[in-house]
Design an enzyme around this catalytic site. Sequence first.
Site, PDB file in Angstrom:
ATOM      1  CG  ASP A  17      -1.772  -1.259   1.293  1.00  0.00           C
ATOM      2  OD1 ASP A  17      -2.273  -1.697   0.244  1.00  0.00           O
ATOM      3  OD2 ASP A  17      -1.880  -1.830   2.394  1.00  0.00           O
ATOM      4  CE  LYS A  68       3.097  -2.516  -4.459  1.00  0.00           C
ATOM      5  NZ  LYS A  68       2.642  -2.181  -3.109  1.00  0.00           N
ATOM      6  CG  ASN A  72      -2.586 -10.802  -2.649  1.00  0.00           C
ATOM      7  OD1 ASN A  72      -2.459 -10.615  -3.846  1.00  0.00           O
ATOM      8  ND2 ASN A  72      -1.627 -11.325  -1.910  1.00  0.00           N
ATOM      9  N   GLY A  92      -4.277  -4.277  -4.375  1.00  0.00           N
ATOM     10  CA  GLY A  92      -5.232  -3.251  -4.784  1.00  0.00           C
ATOM     11  C   GLY A  92      -4.446  -2.025  -5.207  1.00  0.00           C
ATOM     12  CG  HIS A  93      -1.468  -2.174  -7.604  1.00  0.00           C
ATOM     13  ND1 HIS A  93      -0.712  -2.986  -8.402  1.00  0.00           N
ATOM     14  CD2 HIS A  93      -1.058  -2.431  -6.339  1.00  0.00           C
ATOM     15  CE1 HIS A  93       0.119  -3.699  -7.654  1.00  0.00           C
ATOM     16  NE2 HIS A  93      -0.085  -3.379  -6.400  1.00  0.00           N
ATOM     17  CB  THR A  94      -5.808   3.209  -5.774  1.00  0.00           C
ATOM     18  OG1 THR A  94      -6.222   2.205  -4.849  1.00  0.00           O
ATOM     19  CG2 THR A  94      -6.929   4.208  -5.988  1.00  0.00           C
ATOM     20  CD  GLN A 128       0.685  -8.813  -2.472  1.00  0.00           C
ATOM     21  OE1 GLN A 128       1.442  -9.497  -3.129  1.00  0.00           O
ATOM     22  NE2 GLN A 128      -0.526  -8.527  -2.878  1.00  0.00           N
ATOM     23  CB  THR A 133      -9.941  -6.434   2.912  1.00  0.00           C
ATOM     24  OG1 THR A 133      -8.966  -5.569   3.504  1.00  0.00           O
ATOM     25  CG2 THR A 133      -9.255  -7.625   2.275  1.00  0.00           C
ATOM     26  N   PRO A 165      -9.437  -1.197   8.119  1.00  0.00           N
ATOM     27  CG  PRO A 165     -10.196  -0.613  10.252  1.00  0.00           C
ATOM     28  CD  PRO A 165     -10.382  -1.603   9.156  1.00  0.00           C
TER      29      PRO A 165
HETATM   30  P1  IMP Z   1      -2.491 -12.766   1.819  1.00  0.00           P
HETATM   31  O1  IMP Z   1      -1.532 -12.184   0.846  1.00  0.00           O
HETATM   32  O2  IMP Z   1      -3.920 -12.510   1.497  1.00  0.00           O
HETATM   33  O3  IMP Z   1      -2.197 -14.200   2.098  1.00  0.00           O
HETATM   34  O4  IMP Z   1      -2.263 -12.020   3.229  1.00  0.00           O
HETATM   35  C1  IMP Z   1      -1.047 -12.141   3.968  1.00  0.00           C
HETATM   36  C2  IMP Z   1      -0.676 -10.798   4.590  1.00  0.00           C
HETATM   37  O5  IMP Z   1      -0.325  -9.877   3.571  1.00  0.00           O
HETATM   38  C3  IMP Z   1      -1.819 -10.142   5.375  1.00  0.00           C
HETATM   39  O6  IMP Z   1      -1.254  -9.411   6.443  1.00  0.00           O
HETATM   40  C4  IMP Z   1      -2.413  -9.175   4.369  1.00  0.00           C
HETATM   41  O7  IMP Z   1      -3.092  -8.109   4.985  1.00  0.00           O
HETATM   42  C5  IMP Z   1      -1.147  -8.708   3.664  1.00  0.00           C
HETATM   43  N1  IMP Z   1      -1.397  -8.239   2.299  1.00  0.00           N
HETATM   44  C6  IMP Z   1      -1.681  -8.989   1.224  1.00  0.00           C
HETATM   45  N2  IMP Z   1      -1.826  -8.218   0.133  1.00  0.00           N
HETATM   46  C7  IMP Z   1      -1.615  -6.957   0.536  1.00  0.00           C
HETATM   47  C8  IMP Z   1      -1.577  -5.710  -0.159  1.00  0.00           C
HETATM   48  O8  IMP Z   1      -1.756  -5.618  -1.376  1.00  0.00           O
HETATM   49  N3  IMP Z   1      -1.318  -4.617   0.614  1.00  0.00           N
HETATM   50  C9  IMP Z   1      -1.062  -4.714   1.942  1.00  0.00           C
HETATM   51  N4  IMP Z   1      -1.071  -5.851   2.614  1.00  0.00           N
HETATM   52  C10 IMP Z   1      -1.337  -6.974   1.918  1.00  0.00           C
END
Ligand code: IMP
Length: 440
Positions: free
Chosen positions: A13, A16, A38, A40-42, A233, A310, A313
């Site tokens: 977050d 990027k 997983n 989320g690129h805004t 990530q 998701t 917060p």
């Molecule tokens: P997963 O990638 O869904 O398995 O989550 C594993 C960990 O990585 C958790 O703490 C998530 O909140 C975090 N996470 C996964 N994707 C992101 C992202 O794009 N941004 C921030 N945290 C992420």
Amino acid sequence: MPVSIVIGSQWGDEGKGKITDLMSPDYDVVARYQGGANAGHTIVWEDEDGEDEEFVLHLVPSGIFHENVTCVIGNGVVLDPKAVLDEIDKIQSLGIDVEERLKISHNAHLIMPYHKAVEAAQEEERASASDDDAIGTTGRGIGPAYTDKFARSGIRVVDLLDRDVLRQKLRRSIEEKNAILQDIYDAEALDVDRIVEEYVEFDQQIDSYVTDTSKYLCNALDDGAHVLAEGAQGSLLDVDFGSYPYVTSSHPTAGGCCTGLGVPPTEVEQVLGIAKAYCTRVGNGPFPTELDNEAGEQLRQKGGEFGATTGRPRRCGWLDLVALRYTNMINGFNDLAITKLDILSGMEEVKVCTQYKYDGKKTRRFPSEAQTLERVEPVYQTFPGWEKDVTDVRRFHQLPAEAKDYLAFISEYLGTSVGMVSNGPRRDQIITDVEVPATA
Ligand code: IMP
């Protein structure tokens, strides 16, 4: 050597998506190398009426909004076919051509409904343990999909294109997962026939996007193309280098680019680290500079720090230079982009963690093992804040002296130059004439 990599240097977050979108016009190809939906690129832009438009990309690379750019989803990504087709539809509804410009690796592994079901059951089990050690995942099935990949039982994009093979592989996988769900987690079994029939239908929709993307990228590089590799990530969530087990299941760090795209390391020219001017983390796990107070709430509200995927917060805290020095070391950043500087305007003082105190001793070493990281105490250097709203600033010299000093300190501490400062969500809110070269 024309590959540049954009990497999150914190816990994800960092912004990027905006930086990749901004850099895209200078590249022929933008390629995602790991993670899945997983992310989320805004991307925010101004429409013809001057209104801000926003789009959150989860799987499609952030270059898709530039018509001359080809986008690649590499073999290192775990692909939810339903999610990607849905995202393609949404992008096409904006009048943007995706069909001709998106390529999906035939070798990328698929995320199936049973991956999400197993993940939910695992997280529930962990949360109910006496020491509540749930990871706090995004629930997108990422961990179980990578587990299948490395257990050599995964289903790949190429399998979607052969209905008989897919039926056979899916049946076997669902039956195995049903046994796990029922016998280990006491959870409900999934309907094998329903899933098989739903997923065999995706072959025609996805066929035109599927190709050998490693071959495509290597040929393009041979022809002189410039490739921007987009990580998802952040480095502190890397499965090897992050605070394991509170990590994601892939490699957001620089090494992940080569294995996740099938391009040689000798082609990599630039590694750009993206760092927020403060820190955030979603999900569980140690976070030394976390602010569980009014300042943290101020960062959360002003920075809109709620998960793009998701809606959770985000935990907020001061910039952690011990952690950033560590990810700088692993990734070898040539340059940094500092984002969300505007969010710090109005803070009376701004703190930066320069050392950790552990067992009574001060150190600049970042311990990635979660149990040690839980116990470190941050040692701060305090800077005077600045009142001025900097969202309209376009030239470095217009920034308040306090903000310039703050940026110079970051660069000096890390020994890495800062090439860009982002001061708002829109494309035009960027300062590129930054004068804080690395001096360390
Ligand atoms: P997963 O990638 O869904 O398995 O989550 C594993 C960990 O990585 C958790 O703490 C998530 O909140 C975090 N996470 C996964 N994707 C992101 C992202 O794009 N941004 C921030 N945290 C992420």
